[in-house]
Design a protein around this motif. Structure first.
Motif, PDB file in Angstrom:
ATOM      1  N   GLY A  23      35.936  41.200  47.322  1.00  0.00           N
ATOM      2  CA  GLY A  23      35.553  41.661  45.985  1.00  0.00           C
ATOM      3  C   GLY A  23      34.050  41.610  45.779  1.00  0.00           C
ATOM      4  N   MET A  59      39.296  45.202  43.889  1.00  0.00           N
ATOM      5  CA  MET A  59      38.055  45.212  43.100  1.00  0.00           C
ATOM      6  C   MET A  59      37.604  46.646  42.809  1.00  0.00           C
ATOM      7  SD  MET A  59      35.726  43.326  41.725  1.00  0.00           S
ATOM      8  CE  MET A  59      34.134  43.690  40.984  1.00  0.00           C
ATOM      9  N   GLN A  60      37.656  47.505  43.780  1.00  0.00           N
ATOM     10  CA  GLN A  60      37.195  48.882  43.589  1.00  0.00           C
ATOM     11  C   GLN A  60      38.094  49.619  42.604  1.00  0.00           C
ATOM     12  OE1 GLN A  60      38.716  51.899  44.806  1.00  0.00           O
ATOM     13  NE2 GLN A  60      37.024  53.156  44.018  1.00  0.00           N
ATOM     14  N   ALA A  81      31.757  44.718  44.842  1.00  0.00           N
ATOM     15  CA  ALA A  81      30.952  44.676  43.611  1.00  0.00           C
ATOM     16  C   ALA A  81      29.501  45.053  43.908  1.00  0.00           C
ATOM     17  CB  ALA A  81      31.028  43.273  43.000  1.00  0.00           C
ATOM     18  N   LEU A 120      40.211  40.220  39.375  1.00  0.00           N
ATOM     19  CA  LEU A 120      40.356  39.906  40.789  1.00  0.00           C
ATOM     20  C   LEU A 120      40.413  38.396  41.017  1.00  0.00           C
ATOM     21  CD1 LEU A 120      40.382  40.700  43.780  1.00  0.00           C
ATOM     22  CD2 LEU A 120      37.885  40.597  43.738  1.00  0.00           C
ATOM     23  N   ALA A 169      37.532  48.238  39.021  1.00  0.00           N
ATOM     24  CA  ALA A 169      36.254  48.694  38.474  1.00  0.00           C
ATOM     25  C   ALA A 169      36.309  50.169  38.110  1.00  0.00           C
ATOM     26  CB  ALA A 169      35.144  48.437  39.495  1.00  0.00           C
ATOM     27  N   TYR A 188      27.784  37.976  40.530  1.00  0.00           N
ATOM     28  CA  TYR A 188      29.230  38.026  40.779  1.00  0.00           C
ATOM     29  C   TYR A 188      29.833  36.622  40.713  1.00  0.00           C
ATOM     30  CZ  TYR A 188      33.526  38.530  43.532  1.00  0.00           C
ATOM     31  OH  TYR A 188      34.828  38.488  43.953  1.00  0.00           O
ATOM     32  N   SER A 228      36.604  43.571  35.856  1.00  0.00           N
ATOM     33  CA  SER A 228      37.326  43.651  37.132  1.00  0.00           C
ATOM     34  C   SER A 228      37.133  42.377  37.952  1.00  0.00           C
ATOM     35  CB  SER A 228      36.839  44.871  37.928  1.00  0.00           C
ATOM     36  OG  SER A 228      35.441  44.787  38.168  1.00  0.00           O
ATOM     37  N   ILE A 229      35.999  41.694  37.777  1.00  0.00           N
ATOM     38  CA  ILE A 229      35.779  40.425  38.482  1.00  0.00           C
ATOM     39  C   ILE A 229      36.736  39.358  37.954  1.00  0.00           C
ATOM     40  CG2 ILE A 229      34.073  38.657  39.029  1.00  0.00           C
ATOM     41  CD1 ILE A 229      31.908  40.765  38.615  1.00  0.00           C
TER      42      ILE A 229
END
Length: 385
Positions: free
Chosen positions: A294, A195-196, A298, A215, A199, A309, A211-212
């Motif tokens: 994730g 996730m990081q 987030a 993932l 993003a 999210y 990115s969500i």
């Protein structure tokens, strides 16, 4: 430097001299035959090799000192072309005789002429054919073992009383419940890292919320099943091989066959079935923990609340993505269980063999899991899932 020169001065230069008495040719050895004088010793051997006729005796009665390097040179002289087939050392003191015998025993093949080396292309072709043959042999063994396990499963279905329910529950606990903490932790961390990174890269294009989506789809379709299967392969395949291999080393497998107990039904079937039930549950756990990681990332990296999210995740992920990951799990479990048990039954009766087969089982299980995942991914994508 001065001390080293003094040591060299104290060394008696090694020498060889050829002599012949009443038709018997002898080689007389003198001086120090040690590592410090090894260059002179080899020069002496090369010089005496120029003489004609094989020697029948190597007289080392006048030799002063001898170490491993000198003994290796003398043994090479005795076993080389210069000496006759029956040549031996004469007038050797007990200490020198013991060292020469040990050197001759430890390195008997070192003086044989090395076979000519093939070219690089031929050597590469030989290695390729050897690897291809090994892969084909393993494929045949695994297919045969799958057939034997399937036949044992059919016998158990016909006669359920033959099934080892206690062993099955024990293996379910060992392969499933005991693996929950490590799989949950690793999946949570990997989900957060993915996730990081996603993003961070998508932020450059103002699409960090994507990115969500990435993932969610990645975790459910690929990440969860691969993480769970690889960790189960490392834990359970090695455990199966070590357990069954130790029994094979102690001849307990042979004793079971003698008593009329089928090792496939008793040892293999409970392990494989327990793994086929446990791994899909572990994959589901890995999916949830990766998404949870994730969510935490987030919140920390994108300042995105959990309800936002989840809304974004709900709009991006479909149920079929979850099914795609779960469908692969039983097949991966079957491969892991078969490889672990087969390598355990292949142990050859020593502790070293157990270690070798454990390593082989883990490598083969992880490799086959990744190949299986790739095949499923291509097939399911082509089928519209």
């Amino acid at each position: 430097m001065h001390d080293y020169d003094e040591v060299l001065d104290r060394i008696a230069k090694p020498a060889l001299r050829s002599a012949e008495e009443r038709g018997t040719r002898r080689i007389l050895v003198s001086g120090d035959w040690t590592l410090a004088a090894l260059r002179d010793a080899q020069a002496a051997v090369e010089a005496v090799e120029a003489s004609n006729g094989p020697a029948h005796e190597i007289d080392i009665g006048d030799m002063r000192r001898l170490d491993t390097a000198g003994a290796l040179t003398l043994v090479g002289l005795r076993d080389g072309k210069l000496a006759a087939a029956t040549a031996d050392f004469a007038r050797a003191c007990p200490e020198h005789r013991i060292l020469l015998d040990e050197i001759a025993r430890a390195a008997p093949a070192s003086f044989e002429e090395a076979p000519p080396r093939d070219g690089a292309a031929i050597e590469s072709l030989r290695r390729f054919l050897s690897a291809a043959t090994a892969i084909a042999r393993d494929a045949i063994r695994l297919t045969t073992f799958l057939g034997e396990t399937t036949a044992a499963f059919a016998r158990v279905v016909v006669r359920p009383g033959r099934f080892r329910i206690k062993a099955f529950i024990h293996q379910l606990q060992q392969t499933g419940l005991s693996a929950v903490p490590i799989i949950a932790l690793v999946s949570f961390l990997i989900g957060g890292v993915v996730m990081q990174q996603a993003a961070f890269q998508l932020q450059k294009f103002g699409a960090e919320t994507m990115s969500i989506d990435m993932l969610g789809i990645l975790a459910l379709r690929e990440l969860g099943v691969i993480l769970a299967a690889v960790m189960v392969a490392g834990r359970s395949a090695s455990a199966f091989t070590a357990q069954i291999g130790t029994m094979k080393m102690r001849e307990e497998i042979d004793a079971m066959r003698t008593l009329g107990i089928d090792p496939i039904e008793t040892l293999v079937l409970p392990r494989v079935l327990a793994l086929m039930i446990a791994l899909p549950l572990l994959v589901f756990l890995a999916d949830i923990m990766a998404l949870a990681g994730g969510a935490v990332m987030a919140k920390l990296y994108l300042s995105l609340e959990t309800d936002m999210y989840l809304q974004r995740l709900n709009s991006a992920v479909q149920t079929k993505h979850l099914y795609v990951g779960l469908i692969k799990a039983p097949f991966a479990a079957l491969v892991i269980g078969l490889v672990g048990c087969l390598e355990g039954l292949s142990v050859q009766g020593s502790a070293e063999s157990v270690g070798t087969q454990v390593t082989t089982a883990v490598v083969k299980a992880i490799f086959l899991v990744l190949v299986l995942d790739a095949v499923f991914a291509i097939f399911l994508s082509a089928a519209g899932f």
